[in-house]
Design an enzyme around this catalytic site. Structure first.
Site, PDB file in Angstrom:
ATOM      1  N   LYS A  77       0.847  -1.198   0.000  1.00 55.65           N
ATOM      2  CA  LYS A  77       0.000   0.000   0.000  1.00 55.65           C
ATOM      3  C   LYS A  77       0.871   1.231   0.000  1.00 55.65           C
ATOM      4  O   LYS A  77       1.846   1.307   0.764  1.00 55.65           O
ATOM      5  CB  LYS A  77      -0.866  -0.038   1.282  1.00 55.65           C
ATOM      6  CG  LYS A  77      -1.842   1.117   1.405  1.00 55.65           C
ATOM      7  CD  LYS A  77      -3.142   0.815   0.703  1.00 55.65           C
ATOM      8  CE  LYS A  77      -4.005   2.063   0.524  1.00 55.65           C
ATOM      9  NZ  LYS A  77      -3.608   2.873  -0.652  1.00 55.65           N
ATOM     10  N   LYS A  94       5.065   2.157   8.309  1.00 55.40           N
ATOM     11  CA  LYS A  94       3.910   2.991   8.697  1.00 55.40           C
ATOM     12  C   LYS A  94       2.656   2.137   8.892  1.00 55.40           C
ATOM     13  O   LYS A  94       1.927   2.290   9.874  1.00 55.40           O
ATOM     14  CB  LYS A  94       3.687   4.026   7.583  1.00 55.40           C
ATOM     15  CG  LYS A  94       2.812   5.178   7.962  1.00 55.40           C
ATOM     16  CD  LYS A  94       2.523   6.052   6.743  1.00 55.40           C
ATOM     17  CE  LYS A  94       3.760   6.695   6.144  1.00 55.40           C
ATOM     18  NZ  LYS A  94       3.421   7.624   5.041  1.00 55.40           N
ATOM     19  N   LYS A 122       5.141   1.947  -3.104  1.00 57.23           N
ATOM     20  CA  LYS A 122       5.127   3.359  -3.524  1.00 57.23           C
ATOM     21  C   LYS A 122       5.359   3.425  -5.017  1.00 57.23           C
ATOM     22  O   LYS A 122       5.973   2.525  -5.606  1.00 57.23           O
ATOM     23  CB  LYS A 122       6.253   4.134  -2.816  1.00 57.23           C
ATOM     24  CG  LYS A 122       6.017   5.619  -2.757  1.00 57.23           C
ATOM     25  CD  LYS A 122       5.077   5.974  -1.633  1.00 57.23           C
ATOM     26  CE  LYS A 122       4.908   7.438  -1.409  1.00 57.23           C
ATOM     27  NZ  LYS A 122       4.308   7.699  -0.090  1.00 57.23           N
ATOM     28  N   THR A 134      -4.493  12.857   6.549  1.00 62.94           N
ATOM     29  CA  THR A 134      -3.077  12.934   6.936  1.00 62.94           C
ATOM     30  C   THR A 134      -2.886  14.057   7.959  1.00 62.94           C
ATOM     31  O   THR A 134      -2.277  13.861   9.019  1.00 62.94           O
ATOM     32  CB  THR A 134      -2.185  13.151   5.691  1.00 62.94           C
ATOM     33  OG1 THR A 134      -2.500  12.132   4.738  1.00 62.94           O
ATOM     34  CG2 THR A 134      -0.715  13.088   6.037  1.00 62.94           C
ATOM     35  N   ASN A 168      -1.921  19.634   0.767  1.00 64.94           N
ATOM     36  CA  ASN A 168      -3.071  19.044   1.450  1.00 64.94           C
ATOM     37  C   ASN A 168      -2.819  18.825   2.951  1.00 64.94           C
ATOM     38  O   ASN A 168      -3.578  19.307   3.789  1.00 64.94           O
ATOM     39  CB  ASN A 168      -3.420  17.719   0.743  1.00 64.94           C
ATOM     40  CG  ASN A 168      -4.591  17.033   1.406  1.00 64.94           C
ATOM     41  OD1 ASN A 168      -4.484  16.541   2.523  1.00 64.94           O
ATOM     42  ND2 ASN A 168      -5.727  17.014   0.748  1.00 64.94           N
ATOM     43  N   SER A 200      -7.142   5.444   4.172  1.00 69.69           N
ATOM     44  CA  SER A 200      -7.107   4.664   2.926  1.00 69.69           C
ATOM     45  C   SER A 200      -7.553   3.234   3.202  1.00 69.69           C
ATOM     46  O   SER A 200      -8.271   2.625   2.405  1.00 69.69           O
ATOM     47  CB  SER A 200      -5.684   4.619   2.352  1.00 69.69           C
ATOM     48  OG  SER A 200      -5.449   5.747   1.557  1.00 69.69           O
TER      49      SER A 200
HETATM   50  N1  GLU Z   1       0.896   8.940   0.242  1.00 72.81           N
HETATM   51  C1  GLU Z   1       0.395   8.790   1.572  1.00 72.81           C
HETATM   52  C2  GLU Z   1       1.512   8.398   2.513  1.00 72.81           C
HETATM   53  O1  GLU Z   1       2.663   8.618   2.236  1.00 72.81           O
HETATM   54  C3  GLU Z   1      -0.817   7.907   1.659  1.00 72.81           C
HETATM   55  C4  GLU Z   1      -0.615   6.494   1.233  1.00 72.81           C
HETATM   56  C5  GLU Z   1      -1.910   5.691   1.153  1.00 72.81           C
HETATM   57  O2  GLU Z   1      -2.952   6.194   1.541  1.00 72.81           O
HETATM   58  O3  GLU Z   1      -1.806   4.552   0.714  1.00 72.81           O
HETATM   59  O4  GLU Z   1       1.279   7.951   3.606  1.00 72.81           O
END
Ligand code: GLU
Length: 450
Positions: A72, A96, A108, A192, A223, A375
């Site tokens: 993810k 995370k 990613k 976030t 954001n 998410s």
């Molecule tokens: N890009 C965000 C992060 O770095 C969200 C990633 C997601 O929701 O999968 O945490």
């Protein structure tokens, strides 16, 4: 051997792993498995430009580790995207997701592009073209992308649609951060920033803060930065400085955050993808060419991003890109509390200086985990065909952030380690449990001193 700077980010990211491993209950195999990504996809994306010419863009999708669930993590569009950086970002996503205990691994993606130079149609073609290239790699049960730097809900909607067309099946759970009418979740947009806000509320409780006395500076007014500033401002915190890629504004008495957000987003017509204004173009800085009414914001001073980081404030929130607090400037950071809303804003060398100076750093893999947590809620709603209320999402997010914040805070206290190391220990313990559950040499070769 000196490393290319972007590979250096990845090497630096892995250093945190080694340090945390000293305090985690881990077999050697867990560490070994986490030292390199599961797979890295390198693609080229031909895009027909509006003038009829062809441009070929390059992008990556990294699946780092899927022991705890489908990989993810977001997709960023940025001119500086590099595979080493994407690997580091995918590694951080792995940790995370484990920190907040959601059933995902880490991944990613990134495309090398300055999206602000593209027309809307070019942007749509690029977004769909990238999905066309990675469509066999992603999926609701394998790898689930989301927004990241310079990608947003509309882009996620295009990407979901493209994946659904390729597979001839509507598949909303393949991507999160979608527009609400296309299967997005309420509460994802500000998740976030809100997750970081819940961490700060816990610090407020633990440290007995009076919000009116707490001066906050926010680097990065995208954001995440905008929402954390908005929520803190609404609780009476004094947001004294904010910045974006063009520069920043400082107003010691505190900024009118809702108005600053409004001004920054002016020029963003409905349906436009990117904001054209900067916080430092608006009247708070006394820009002569600006026709906005400054009365309700008050005058402010223009500062640089570097100056913002070194301001005498109580809470510093880096919410932009990686490598902002480095060995070079760490000694000049005077904020006693740093909340990392960006991914990787502090280098491992800078960590040492901040620790020596007793700066409390709430690390990225905890402070910005609210986005991926919601998410997960979006993915779960898509898989089950549910739609939760905004209050429901906020309440679930708050419960997770508060619980994980306190676990990590306590762990740091018990083991006399910094919060970053504690967050990695917490993540490694969870990842380790999953790896061990499949059997390691502790099981297969018990005589080995694993
Ligand atoms: N890009 C965000 C992060 O770095 C969200 C990633 C997601 O929701 O999968 O945490």
């Amino acid at each position: 051997m000196t490393q290319e700077p972007h590979e250096q980010i990845f090497a630096d990211a892995l250093k945190r792993l080694d340090r945390a491993a000293e305090f985690a209950d881990l077999g050697k195999e867990v560490l070994l498995r986490l030292k390199s990504p599961k797979s890295v996809l390198d693609v080229s994306i031909p895009v027909r430009m509006d003038d009829g010419s062809l441009q070929v863009f390059h992008g990556y999708r990294v699946r780092y580790d899927d022991t705890r669930g489908p990989t993810k993590g977001g997709i960023r569009f940025h001119p500086d995207v590099h595979v080493g950086e994407v690997k580091a970002l995918a590694f951080w996503m792995t940790c995370k997701c484990a920190v907040v205990g959601i059933p995902f691994g880490g991944g990613k993606g990134g495309v090398i592009v300055d999206p602000k130079q593209l027309s809307r149609l070019e942007l749509e073609r690029l977004s769909r073209g990238f999905i066309e290239r990675i469509a066999d790699f992603i999926g609701p049960d394998t790898d689930v992308p989301a927004p990241d730097v310079y990608t947003n809900a509309m882009i996620m909607g295009w990407m979901m649609d493209e994946y659904s067309k390729i597979h001839r099946k509507r598949t909303p759970a393949v991507i999160t951060g979608k527009p609400i009418p296309l299967g997005g979740s309420l509460g994802r947009d500000d998740a976030t920033g809100r997750g970081a806000y819940y961490c700060i509320k816990e610090l407020e409780r633990i440290r007995g803060w009076n919000p009116a006395e707490i001066r906050v500076a926010v680097q990065g007014f995208g954001n995440a930065g905008q929402h954390v500033a908005r929520l803190l401002h609404a609780d009476g915190y004094r947001i004294v400085a904010v910045s974006d890629s063009h520069g920043g504004i400082l107003r010691p008495e505190g900024l009118d955050v809702p108005r600053t957000i409004e001004l920054k987003n002016q020029g963003r017509t409905i349906g436009a993808v990117y904001t054209t204004r900067s916080v430092c173009e608006c009247p708070v800085c006394g820009d002569e060419d600006c026709h906005c009414n400054s009365d309700d914001v008050g005058s402010g001073e223009v500062i640089s991003n570097e100056e913002l980081l070194e301001l005498d404030v109580d809470v510093l929130i880096p919410a932009a890109l990686e490598n902002q607090i480095t060995a070079e400037n760490a000694g000049r950071i005077s904020a006693p509390v740093v909340i990392e809303v960006a991914n990787g804003p502090t280098t491992s060398e800078a960590d040492q200086t901040l620790n020596e100076n007793d700066t409390l750093v709430v690390p990225d893999i905890l402070a910005n985990a609210g986005g991926v947590t919601v998410s997960y809620f979006e993915w779960a709603q898509n898989q089950a065909g549910y739609s939760w209320s905004e209050d429901d999402v906020h309440e679930r997010l708050q419960r997770i952030m508060t619980q994980e914040f306190n676990t990590i805070y306590q762990l740091a206290d018990d083991k006399h380690i910094d919060m970053r190391t504690a967050a990695y220990v917490h993540a490694l313990n969870r990842i380790g449990e999953a790896v061990e559950a499949q059997g390691t040499s502790r099981f297969f070769a018990p005589g080995d001193n694993e």
